[in-house]
Design a protein around this motif. Structure first.
Motif, mmCIF file in Angstrom:
data_model
loop_
_atom_site.group_PDB
_atom_site.id
_atom_site.type_symbol
_atom_site.label_atom_id
_atom_site.label_comp_id
_atom_site.label_asym_id
_atom_site.label_seq_id
_atom_site.Cartn_x
_atom_site.Cartn_y
_atom_site.Cartn_z
ATOM 1 N N VAL A 130 52.431 -12.189 124.465
ATOM 2 C CA VAL A 130 53.393 -11.134 124.147
ATOM 3 C C VAL A 130 54.687 -11.371 124.917
ATOM 4 C CG1 VAL A 130 51.622 -9.421 123.624
ATOM 5 C CG2 VAL A 130 52.494 -9.619 125.959
ATOM 6 N N SER A 131 55.745 -10.724 124.456
ATOM 7 C CA SER A 131 57.051 -10.882 125.096
ATOM 8 C C SER A 131 57.076 -10.153 126.437
ATOM 9 C CB SER A 131 58.139 -10.320 124.178
ATOM 10 O OG SER A 131 57.825 -8.991 123.807
ATOM 11 N N ASP A 132 57.862 -10.694 127.371
ATOM 12 C CA ASP A 132 58.041 -10.065 128.683
ATOM 13 C C ASP A 132 59.264 -9.154 128.590
ATOM 14 O OD1 ASP A 132 58.383 -9.325 131.294
ATOM 15 O OD2 ASP A 132 58.091 -11.331 132.125
ATOM 16 N N ASP A 133 59.064 -7.955 128.064
ATOM 17 C CA ASP A 133 60.187 -7.058 127.800
ATOM 18 C C ASP A 133 60.875 -6.584 129.073
ATOM 19 O OD1 ASP A 133 60.254 -6.326 124.737
ATOM 20 O OD2 ASP A 133 58.165 -6.545 125.310
ATOM 21 N N ALA A 134 60.105 -6.353 130.125
ATOM 22 C CA ALA A 134 60.701 -5.883 131.368
ATOM 23 C C ALA A 134 61.639 -6.941 131.955
ATOM 24 C CB ALA A 134 59.607 -5.527 132.370
ATOM 25 N N ASP A 135 61.178 -8.190 131.983
ATOM 26 C CA ASP A 135 62.021 -9.240 132.553
ATOM 27 C C ASP A 135 63.218 -9.533 131.649
ATOM 28 O OD1 ASP A 135 62.347 -11.008 134.821
ATOM 29 O OD2 ASP A 135 62.021 -12.664 133.422
ATOM 30 N N GLY A 136 63.035 -9.420 130.335
ATOM 31 C CA GLY A 136 64.161 -9.595 129.426
ATOM 32 C C GLY A 136 65.244 -8.565 129.679
ATOM 33 N N ALA A 137 64.837 -7.297 129.864
ATOM 34 C CA ALA A 137 65.805 -6.240 130.160
ATOM 35 C C ALA A 137 66.480 -6.480 131.501
ATOM 36 C CB ALA A 137 65.094 -4.890 130.152
ATOM 37 N N ARG A 138 65.698 -6.917 132.475
ATOM 38 C CA ARG A 138 66.269 -7.210 133.800
ATOM 39 C C ARG A 138 67.338 -8.299 133.693
ATOM 40 N NH1 ARG A 138 65.252 -6.790 139.252
ATOM 41 N NH2 ARG A 138 63.669 -5.197 138.844
ATOM 42 N N LEU A 139 67.055 -9.347 132.926
ATOM 43 C CA LEU A 139 68.038 -10.424 132.757
ATOM 44 C C LEU A 139 69.331 -9.895 132.143
ATOM 45 C CD1 LEU A 139 65.738 -13.277 131.389
ATOM 46 C CD2 LEU A 139 66.897 -13.246 133.602
ATOM 47 N N ALA A 140 69.207 -9.001 131.169
ATOM 48 C CA ALA A 140 70.392 -8.455 130.503
ATOM 49 C C ALA A 140 71.263 -7.658 131.476
ATOM 50 C CB ALA A 140 69.969 -7.579 129.327
#
Length: 262
Positions: A130-140
Motif C-alpha cells: 500500500v502507499s505510504d500516505d503519511a510520508d507522502g504528505a510529509r514530503l509535500a
C-alpha cells in the motif's frame, strides 16, 4: 539430442509454416500457465492501469502475461472472474482497488495459489503493498517549507477515507515540528469543484496577510480546482501561492496550467 544444423532447419520450417507450440499442453507438462490475473474494482483505471503496467513490465521478461478483470463492486461478478482464473490455471492473482481501507468484494483466501494485494485492503496474514500516505504528505509539506512557505493550508477529500486522516495528521505534525500555526484541514469531495469551493473559504474573508501562501491538496483533482479558482481571483500560482497535489495522476498533473507538482 540433435545437431545444431538439424535444430535450425526445424526452426526455419516451423517459421515458414507459422507453427506455434501448444501452450496449454506445455502448461500441463510444466504445471504452470505463465499467466497472472489482476482483479480490480477501479473502473477509472487511475490506480489499476499504472499498477498493471508495472506488474507486466516486471513479468514479461520471464514469459509471464497479465490479464485484467474488472469486478466493479459486485460480489457475484468477482466470484465469476476468480473461478475463470482458476479454470485457466493462473499462477497467481494480484488484487488491487481504488482505496486501501476497503476489501475487494470477493473472497481470495484459501485459493491454493499466491495472492498479492496492492492498493486495497489485504486479508489477514496476506502480502499487501500500500502507499505510504503519511510520508507522502510529509514530503509535500516539507517541500513547501524549503521554498519558504509558512502559511500552509490543507484541502482534502471525505472523512470516510483512511488516507485523508493519515495525510492530515502528517500535515499537522510537520507544521508543529517547525513551530508553525496549524490550520484545520478542509475536508470535502475528491473533485475539482470542491477545490474551487475551498479557495472561497480560504481566500474569501481574511486580508491578504492572512491568506495561505501554500495549499497542499489531498488529490490532483482538488489541486486543479484550487489552481483554477486562484487564477479567477487574480492570484498567481506559484508566485503568490504554491499548490501541491497528491496521487500523481499524470493526465491531470500534466494538463494543469501551470503543470502540477504532485
Amino acid at each position: 539430442r540433435m545437431t545444431a544444423e538439424t535444430r535450425e532447419r526445424i526452426r526455419e520450417t516451423a517459421r515458414l509454416l507459422g507453427f506455434r507450440p501448444n501452450s496449454l499442453a506445455q502448461s500441463l507438462l510444466r504445471k504452470r500457465s505463465f499467466t497472472v490475473g489482476l482483479l480490480t474494482n477501479d473502473t477509472y483505471g487511475r490506480f489499476s492501469l499504472p499498477l498493471m503496467a508495472g506488474v507486466s513490465d516486471a513479468l514479461v521478461d520471464k514469459g509471464v502475461s497479465v490479464f485484467l478483470c474488472n469486478v466493479e463492486d459486485d460480489q457475484r461478478l468477482g466470484q465469476l472472474h476468480v473461478e475463470a482464473m482458476l479454470d485457466k490455471r493462473v499462477d497467481g492473482i494480484v488484487a488491487t482497488g481504488k482505496r486501501i481501507d476497503r476489501h475487494l468484494p470477493v473472497d481470495l483466501s484459501n485459493l491454493r495459489i499466491p495472492v498479492v494485494y496492492a492498493f486495497t485492503q489485504p486479508d489477514p496474514g496476506a502480502v499487501g503493498l500500500v502507499s505510504d500516505d503519511a510520508d507522502g504528505a510529509r514530503l509535500a509539506v516539507e517541500h513547501f517549507l524549503r521554498l519558504g512557505r509558512r502559511r500552509i493550508a490543507h484541502v482534502s477529500g471525505p472523512a470516510s477515507f483512511a488516507v485523508v486522516h493519515a495525510r492530515a495528521e502528517a500535515y499537522r505534525d510537520v507544521l508543529k515540528e517547525n513551530g508553525l500555526a496549524v490550520r484545520e484541514p478542509l475536508l470535502g469531495a475528491w473533485s475539482e469543484a470542491w477545490g474551487h469551493d475551498a479557495v472561497a473559504k480560504l481566500f474569501g474573508k481574511a486580508g491578504r496577510e492572512g491568506w495561505p501562501d501554500g495549499v497542499f491538496c489531498g488529490n490532483d483533482q482538488i489541486a486543479r480546482g484550487v489552481i483554477d479558482a486562484l487564477r479567477e481571483r487574480g492570484i498567481r500560482v506559484p508566485e503568490d501561492v504554491g499548490v501541491i497535489g497528491f496521487d500523481n495522476w499524470q493526465i491531470v498533473a500534466e494538463a494543469t496550467r501551470p503543470p502540477l507538482t504532485s
